[in-house]
Design an enzyme around this catalytic site. Sequence first.
Site, PDB file in Angstrom:
ATOM      1  CG  MET A   1      -1.307   1.925  -6.706  1.00 41.59           C
ATOM      2  SD  MET A   1      -0.920   0.614  -5.525  1.00 41.59           S
ATOM      3  CE  MET A   1      -2.245  -0.528  -5.857  1.00 41.59           C
ATOM      4  CB  CYS A   2      -4.877   5.275  -9.571  1.00 41.29           C
ATOM      5  SG  CYS A   2      -4.355   6.870 -10.246  1.00 41.29           S
ATOM      6  NE  ARG A   3      -4.016   2.649  -2.693  1.00 39.07           N
ATOM      7  CZ  ARG A   3      -3.262   1.633  -2.285  1.00 39.07           C
ATOM      8  NH1 ARG A   3      -3.758   0.410  -2.299  1.00 39.07           N
ATOM      9  NH2 ARG A   3      -2.035   1.820  -1.863  1.00 39.07           N
ATOM     10  CB  VAL A  96      -8.542   7.042  -4.351  1.00 43.25           C
ATOM     11  CG1 VAL A  96      -9.808   7.123  -3.525  1.00 43.25           C
ATOM     12  CG2 VAL A  96      -7.873   5.690  -4.186  1.00 43.25           C
ATOM     13  CG  ASN A 122      -4.247   1.113 -10.604  1.00 46.62           C
ATOM     14  OD1 ASN A 122      -3.563   2.121 -10.452  1.00 46.62           O
ATOM     15  ND2 ASN A 122      -4.027  -0.003  -9.928  1.00 46.62           N
TER      16      ASN A 122
END
Length: 341
Positions: A1-3, A96, A122
């Site tokens: 999971m990107c954020r 991130v 995302n």
Amino acid sequence: MCRFVIYKGTSPVQLSHLLTRPCHSIINQAFDSRLRLDHRRPINGDGFGVGWYDSIHDEELGSQPCIFTSVSPAWNNANLIRLAEKIKSPLVFGHVRATTTGSLSLDNCHPFTYGKLMFMHNGGIAGFHLIKRRLQADLSDDVFNIVQGNTDSECAFALLLSKLPDPKAKSFTTRSLQQAMLDTIATLNLYAEQAGITEPSLMNFCVTDGESVIATRYISSRHDEAASLWFSSGTTFSEYAQGGHYRMAKADKRENIIMIASEPLTFEKADWMEIRTNNMVVITPKMNLLQIPIVDKFYVSPSDPAALNRDTDFATAKGFLSPRIAMAPVQPRETAPQLSI
């Protein structure tokens, strides 16, 4: 999971108040998320990026955003900590990364930029290897050549640029950015359908020209929940207790600050409202915030009981869903028009 996190305000914010100081900032979430459901990628250590616009326009510097990216983990980058203490901006994108598509390299770190525009993603485009050649073939030479990395996200940005009347323009209307975003999602869905891809794509996209912000919470499914996305608005965002405990304050009806994030930056449940699945959020240059349904074959009206029963297993398994932590979803605005694609 990107954020990712987005800040837009009438006054510039010191980057540290978004990125490093809050105890649940996006940087701290990268290694110590108290709301994380992603057990496959327990940390976001595959690079980071932050992009911002100047507080005061300078002809010599131009109107394009400044970008700082690194492949090192965000929480272990001394330069980021130093820069965040010394930079202020009225519009900030932070991201991130936990890799899903593409290698670990600077070219693959978000945000991506072209001229005045800045873009983040995302999620993941399902079966991207099956549609990548088709997508690239539909790009103009100029747009094709701006792609430096090998992610589905940057290719999606290139596709969005191809949907604008002039991606090199010095200014963009909010409506033109909205339409380009809708056209991008519709084209990706068409590619998937023609390639026989049945797995849903998670398309939480965001784009800005430094004036307007367009963000989507979207999945190409009528039955599954999209990757999480929240927003908060108020007059001040500040630390109210030692240890990095922040909250959004509302002194009056003005919205001096609007933030959009994959996961809330605070644990104050009144601060954040969940964006509905398959909706677009628009922040206008005058700080108006609109939540607009994206009406296509995957849209489910809020009046349909199925809208409340989307399956969370897909997004959770992919690591793109944060728990609701007792936060109520935002109610759609009656005056907001529906957008069809």
